[in-house]
Design a protein around this motif. Structure first.
Motif, PDB file in Angstrom:
ATOM      1  N   PRO A  20     -30.218 -49.985 -32.411  1.00  0.00           N
ATOM      2  CA  PRO A  20     -28.986 -49.225 -31.707  1.00  0.00           C
ATOM      3  C   PRO A  20     -29.255 -48.026 -31.066  1.00  0.00           C
ATOM      4  CG  PRO A  20     -29.030 -48.839 -34.016  1.00  0.00           C
ATOM      5  CD  PRO A  20     -30.242 -49.685 -33.716  1.00  0.00           C
ATOM      6  N   HIS A  22     -28.089 -44.545 -29.226  1.00  0.00           N
ATOM      7  CA  HIS A  22     -26.979 -43.816 -29.531  1.00  0.00           C
ATOM      8  C   HIS A  22     -27.159 -42.478 -28.329  1.00  0.00           C
ATOM      9  CE1 HIS A  22     -23.224 -43.341 -31.446  1.00  0.00           C
ATOM     10  NE2 HIS A  22     -23.610 -42.150 -31.880  1.00  0.00           N
ATOM     11  N   TRP A  23     -28.321 -42.141 -27.914  1.00  0.00           N
ATOM     12  CA  TRP A  23     -28.349 -41.044 -27.163  1.00  0.00           C
ATOM     13  C   TRP A  23     -29.078 -41.285 -25.771  1.00  0.00           C
ATOM     14  CZ3 TRP A  23     -25.129 -37.548 -29.105  1.00  0.00           C
ATOM     15  CH2 TRP A  23     -24.755 -37.583 -30.321  1.00  0.00           C
ATOM     16  N   ARG A  24     -28.505 -40.551 -24.881  1.00  0.00           N
ATOM     17  CA  ARG A  24     -29.130 -41.028 -23.625  1.00  0.00           C
ATOM     18  C   ARG A  24     -30.311 -40.271 -23.362  1.00  0.00           C
ATOM     19  NH1 ARG A  24     -24.374 -38.411 -21.634  1.00  0.00           N
ATOM     20  NH2 ARG A  24     -24.645 -36.426 -20.929  1.00  0.00           N
ATOM     21  N   ASP A  25     -30.699 -39.224 -23.971  1.00  0.00           N
ATOM     22  CA  ASP A  25     -32.045 -38.566 -23.718  1.00  0.00           C
ATOM     23  C   ASP A  25     -33.088 -38.861 -24.549  1.00  0.00           C
ATOM     24  OD1 ASP A  25     -30.744 -37.478 -25.998  1.00  0.00           O
ATOM     25  OD2 ASP A  25     -31.985 -35.918 -25.960  1.00  0.00           O
ATOM     26  N   ASP A  62     -21.531 -44.787 -24.809  1.00  0.00           N
ATOM     27  CA  ASP A  62     -20.232 -44.908 -24.364  1.00  0.00           C
ATOM     28  C   ASP A  62     -19.609 -43.569 -23.929  1.00  0.00           C
ATOM     29  OD1 ASP A  62     -19.703 -43.815 -26.738  1.00  0.00           O
ATOM     30  OD2 ASP A  62     -18.011 -45.201 -26.946  1.00  0.00           O
ATOM     31  N   ARG A  63     -20.502 -42.630 -23.443  1.00  0.00           N
ATOM     32  CA  ARG A  63     -19.941 -41.419 -23.234  1.00  0.00           C
ATOM     33  C   ARG A  63     -19.778 -41.367 -21.497  1.00  0.00           C
ATOM     34  NH1 ARG A  63     -23.898 -40.368 -26.449  1.00  0.00           N
ATOM     35  NH2 ARG A  63     -23.489 -40.454 -28.422  1.00  0.00           N
ATOM     36  N   TYR A  64     -18.567 -40.496 -21.185  1.00  0.00           N
ATOM     37  CA  TYR A  64     -18.553 -40.185 -19.762  1.00  0.00           C
ATOM     38  C   TYR A  64     -19.196 -39.124 -19.465  1.00  0.00           C
ATOM     39  CZ  TYR A  64     -14.323 -43.046 -20.310  1.00  0.00           C
ATOM     40  OH  TYR A  64     -13.526 -44.128 -20.395  1.00  0.00           O
ATOM     41  N   LEU A  65     -19.998 -38.781 -18.266  1.00  0.00           N
ATOM     42  CA  LEU A  65     -20.834 -37.822 -17.866  1.00  0.00           C
ATOM     43  C   LEU A  65     -20.085 -36.999 -16.834  1.00  0.00           C
ATOM     44  CD1 LEU A  65     -22.804 -40.140 -18.669  1.00  0.00           C
ATOM     45  CD2 LEU A  65     -24.692 -38.514 -17.271  1.00  0.00           C
ATOM     46  N   ALA A  66     -19.147 -37.599 -15.735  1.00  0.00           N
ATOM     47  CA  ALA A  66     -18.306 -36.926 -14.779  1.00  0.00           C
ATOM     48  C   ALA A  66     -17.422 -37.931 -14.423  1.00  0.00           C
ATOM     49  CB  ALA A  66     -19.295 -36.382 -13.767  1.00  0.00           C
ATOM     50  N   PHE A  67     -16.111 -37.211 -13.866  1.00  0.00           N
ATOM     51  CA  PHE A  67     -15.156 -37.779 -13.407  1.00  0.00           C
ATOM     52  C   PHE A  67     -14.372 -36.878 -12.491  1.00  0.00           C
ATOM     53  CE2 PHE A  67     -10.617 -39.064 -13.397  1.00  0.00           C
ATOM     54  CZ  PHE A  67     -10.886 -40.281 -12.727  1.00  0.00           C
ATOM     55  N   GLU A  77     -22.131 -43.573 -19.402  1.00  0.00           N
ATOM     56  CA  GLU A  77     -23.233 -44.323 -20.182  1.00  0.00           C
ATOM     57  C   GLU A  77     -22.794 -45.798 -19.953  1.00  0.00           C
ATOM     58  OE1 GLU A  77     -24.369 -40.677 -23.126  1.00  0.00           O
ATOM     59  OE2 GLU A  77     -23.654 -42.266 -23.887  1.00  0.00           O
ATOM     60  N   PHE A  88      -8.587 -44.966 -20.010  1.00  0.00           N
ATOM     61  CA  PHE A  88      -8.692 -43.545 -19.596  1.00  0.00           C
ATOM     62  C   PHE A  88      -8.388 -43.655 -18.068  1.00  0.00           C
ATOM     63  CE2 PHE A  88     -11.524 -40.413 -17.512  1.00  0.00           C
ATOM     64  CZ  PHE A  88     -11.160 -39.348 -18.302  1.00  0.00           C
ATOM     65  N   ARG A  92      -4.256 -42.359 -15.010  1.00  0.00           N
ATOM     66  CA  ARG A  92      -4.753 -41.306 -13.945  1.00  0.00           C
ATOM     67  C   ARG A  92      -4.540 -41.710 -12.575  1.00  0.00           C
ATOM     68  NH1 ARG A  92      -7.020 -39.946 -18.635  1.00  0.00           N
ATOM     69  NH2 ARG A  92      -7.398 -37.779 -19.182  1.00  0.00           N
TER      70      ARG A  92
ATOM     71  N   ARG B  19     -12.942 -36.982 -29.749  1.00  0.00           N
ATOM     72  CA  ARG B  19     -12.343 -37.534 -28.654  1.00  0.00           C
ATOM     73  C   ARG B  19     -10.929 -37.704 -28.800  1.00  0.00           C
ATOM     74  NH1 ARG B  19     -16.446 -42.909 -27.406  1.00  0.00           N
ATOM     75  NH2 ARG B  19     -18.276 -41.644 -26.895  1.00  0.00           N
ATOM     76  N   ASP B  44     -18.817 -35.288 -22.163  1.00  0.00           N
ATOM     77  CA  ASP B  44     -17.704 -36.425 -22.343  1.00  0.00           C
ATOM     78  C   ASP B  44     -16.248 -36.038 -22.758  1.00  0.00           C
ATOM     79  OD1 ASP B  44     -17.234 -39.212 -23.190  1.00  0.00           O
ATOM     80  OD2 ASP B  44     -16.799 -38.268 -24.942  1.00  0.00           O
ATOM     81  N   VAL B  47     -14.446 -34.720 -19.546  1.00  0.00           N
ATOM     82  CA  VAL B  47     -13.736 -35.466 -19.083  1.00  0.00           C
ATOM     83  C   VAL B  47     -12.556 -36.100 -19.526  1.00  0.00           C
ATOM     84  CG1 VAL B  47     -14.269 -37.894 -18.208  1.00  0.00           C
ATOM     85  CG2 VAL B  47     -16.170 -36.206 -17.781  1.00  0.00           C
TER      86      VAL B  47
END
Lengths: 431, 246
Positions: A20, A22-25, A62-67, A77, A88, A92, B19, B44, B47
């Motif tokens: 699994p 879990h972390w993008r870094d 499954d995180r957002y980085l920017a919107f 992600e 989400f 909007r 969240r 996250d 956002v």
């Protein structure tokens, strides 16, 4: 530890180690053998399986980085699900630029299979809306790819079946909408000729077109079906239908509930009961009718099912689709879920993109073993003769010869495949 | 808008809970060991709608650093309404059987650090006469079993501490919530092949935590069915329990 894992068609079965993410870094794990990213397992065959190797489960990414709520550019992600993104962005005033028939696909899966939807004639595939993404390779390098940066790897990764490395995050442009409502029109058609006429006259004024075809019909009823065309509704639309109700198929029955009797009866009923004309519906039942039935793949019993989705070029389309349907009806196979759509004529986003100018037909077959496989081989004969292709995301049995015929640019992929990445599908078609 | 401090913010359950707070437009102060991971979570939550997200790194085993972190959270958010303490490790039972140092470390991280932070917060909340202290304990703390009694003992200590603290703070209008999750399907447990009906997803547990906080509950089992299960397990006589394989 190897665990059994399946794709949506529940065929084939594979055993693989699960890691699994879990972390993008975090770096990729060090594994013996090969690895492959696995999102939500909604592809049907073995493009998301890696028997004997490792699957990198990406749902933890499954995180957002920017919107940007003004331009509608979203960066997230790659394990994020379309379903979560819709929850989400729809409130909007935004929508996915392209969506397949289920919202339970991950962003990474949508890229790897370069998914298409009912708006292909106007909007193309998901890959066409990708602004950039980060690719993590097994040698530890992180490569940002876009239409202007590392272009070769960008076009190899779109529709690249996960073979070029791990997509860590992706950025894409959303579609502006006024609200969650769709204006939908349903029309019956009596023949394939009528389907093509309806399709041609709907392309300009309707963002979304798709048809259900009665694949069990023969004689005078042959080629009949229902044509659905729709647009996002304007802001003035009053709220009406509520959100989707959810049911679940609670267990796998010991045999397939889909057989030629239930199919004929069901199709007859569906065709006759359909209400023609205009309706305003929420986007969920419009785009994702099957998502209302959780685990619907269980109805085909423990042996699972095979989906067959092909595209045949426009010039040969009517004749080829007719031949395919006759062949399927004669075999007494096929299923209720038969879908027909005319694709637009657009340059492919990826080297192995499936969607191309022509008409696509998709349907499920309960897995009856050799009989089913031999029928699908016969369908391949028709598709290949017409110069068409079969969709890897749905496939579990295509031969290497056919694959290379359907995707003549496959050799361009080879230079971009990560040496540590592989899949059941890829090993099969490269044999 | 609530001002929420979360300790152990990079755990799957804490992140899922954050969240929900973010989507409501709450202000968050996130504390964990790893700065990059906190940064990813902050982006996250921003956002998703958090009105403000601040982060700070802390190793809870460093007791001398607790005060500064809590003060900073108070300062950055302009006070605190809700605190969620979610940090912890799943102790290695075998290691704790062979090493007093390991056992002690587990108590430092899972029990003592939580009590230390709560002691500080309880005093400020008590004077302020408002607030919610929510702490993740575990169903494991309800009864020690041979397979995990080191971990169970740390959680039992936390549960007992919370019970007493709740009594003390009740008269000041401060709420203390003991959260007892059962098996949760986090990335850590992905290799357990056949997860039965007892397994829950982190976002389900998170929704239960937020519901319990909103309703100012005292003790919550998540999912709910762990309450009757643990009731039975707690009442098995020792003469029988000692022969069980649990």
């Amino acid at each position: 530890m190897a665990v059994a894992g399946t794709s949506w068609g529940r065929y084939p079965r594979a055993r693989q180690d699960i890691v699994p993410l879990h972390w993008r870094d975090a770096p990729l794990p060090t594994v013996d053998g090969s690895m492959l990213a696995y999102g939500n397992g909604r592809s049907y065959g073995d493009v998301c399986l890696n028997d004997g190797g490792t699957l990198l489960h990406t749902r933890g990414l499954d995180r957002y980085l920017a919107f940007d709520p003004v331009s509608g550019v979203l960066r997230c992600e790659a394990g994020a699900l379309f379903a979560d993104i819709l929850d989400f962005v729809v409130p909007r005033g935004w929508f996915l630029p392209v969506t397949p028939g289920t919202r339970f696909v991950s962003v990474g899966g949508a890229i790897a299979n370069d998914v298409h939807g009912k708006n292909h004639h106007g909007a193309g595939t998901f890959g066409e809306h990708l602004l950039r993404f980060e690719l993590l390779r097994s040698d530890g390098t992180r490569i940002e790819c876009s239409p202007t940066k590392n272009v070769d790897l960008y076009t190899a990764t779109i529709a690249g079946l996960g073979l070029t490395g791990l997509v860590v995050w992706a950025e894409f442009r959303l579609l502006r909408i006024a609200g969650p409502w769709m204006t939908q029109e349903t029309r019956r058609f009596a023949s394939l000729g009528e389907f093509f006429a309806l399709s041609a006259q709907s392309e300009r004024d309707y963002a979304y077109t798709v048809a259900w075809i009665d694949c069990a019909a023969s004689g005078g009823a042959f080629g009949r079906g229902l044509f659905f065309r729709a647009n996002h509704a304007p802001a003035t639309t009053a709220a009406r239908a509520s959100r989707q109700r959810r049911l679940v198929v609670p267990f796998t029955p010991p045999f397939s509930l889909i057989n030629s009797f239930s199919l004929r009866a069901f199709n007859e009923l569906y065709f006759r009961r359909a209400r023609e004309g205009h309706a305003i519906v929420c986007y969920e039942p419009y785009f994702y009718p099957l998502d209302a039935v959780g685990e619907w793949n269980r109805i085909y019993g423990p042996r699972g099912f095979l989906q067959y989705q092909c595209v045949v070029p426009s010039a040969a389309a009517e004749a080829a689709v007719s031949e395919l349907l006759k062949r399927i009806a004669a075999a007494g196979s096929g299923s209720f879920l038969a879908v027909l759509k005319v694709f637009g004529d657009r340059p492919p986003a990826g080297i192995l993109s499936f969607a191309r100018a022509g008409t696509t037909l998709a349907l499920d077959f309960p897995n009856h073993g050799a009989a089913t496989f031999s029928l699908l081989d016969r369908l391949d004969d028709i598709v290949a003769a017409a110069g068409g292709a079969v969709y890897p995301a749905k496939d579990a049995r295509l031969s290497g010869t056919r694959f290379r015929q359907y995707f003549p640019r496959w050799q361009q992929m080879l230079a971009h495949i990560d040496p540590k990445f592989s899949s059941g599908f890829w090993r099969r078609v490269m044999e | 808008m609530k001002r929420v401090l979360i300790i152990g913010a990079t755990s799957a359950i804490a992140e899922a809970t954050a969240r929900i707070f973010a989507a409501r437009g709450d202000a968050l102060f996130l504390v964990a060991r790893n700065a990059e991971r906190l940064q990813a979570i902050k982006a996250d939550l921003d956002v998703r709608g958090a009105v403000r997200t601040a982060i700070a790194t802390l190793d809870v085993a460093d007791f001398t650093a607790h005060r500064a972190i809590v003060d900073r959270a108070e300062r950055e958010l302009g006070g605190l309404d809700t605190v969620l303490i979610a940090h912890g490790t799943l102790s290695d039972q075998r290691e704790c059987e062979g090493s007093i140092d390991a056992l002690r470390r587990e108590f430092d991280v899972n029990a003592l650090s939580t009590m230390a932070i709560l002691t500080m917060l309880a005093n400020t909340f008590e004077t302020r006469k408002a607030g919610m202290l929510a702490v993740i304990s575990s169903v494991a703390g309800d009864r020690g079993r041979q397979s995990n009694y080191a971990y169970a003992a740390t959680k039992a200590a936390v549960t007992a501490f919370l019970s007493g603290l709740r009594q003390r703070l009740a008269k000041s209008g401060v709420d203390v919530l003991t959260i007892k999750p059962g098996f949760v399907d986090t990335p850590m447990t992905a290799n357990i092949a056949n997860k039965g009906a007892l397994w829950a997803k982190p976002d389900m547990v998170a929704a239960g935590i937020v519901r319990a906080i909103d309703k100012r509950r005292s003790v919550v089992y998540l999912p709910w069915f762990w309450a009757p299960i643990m009731l039975v397990i707690k009442h098995i006589p020792e003469s029988i329990f000692k022969k069980l394989k649990l």
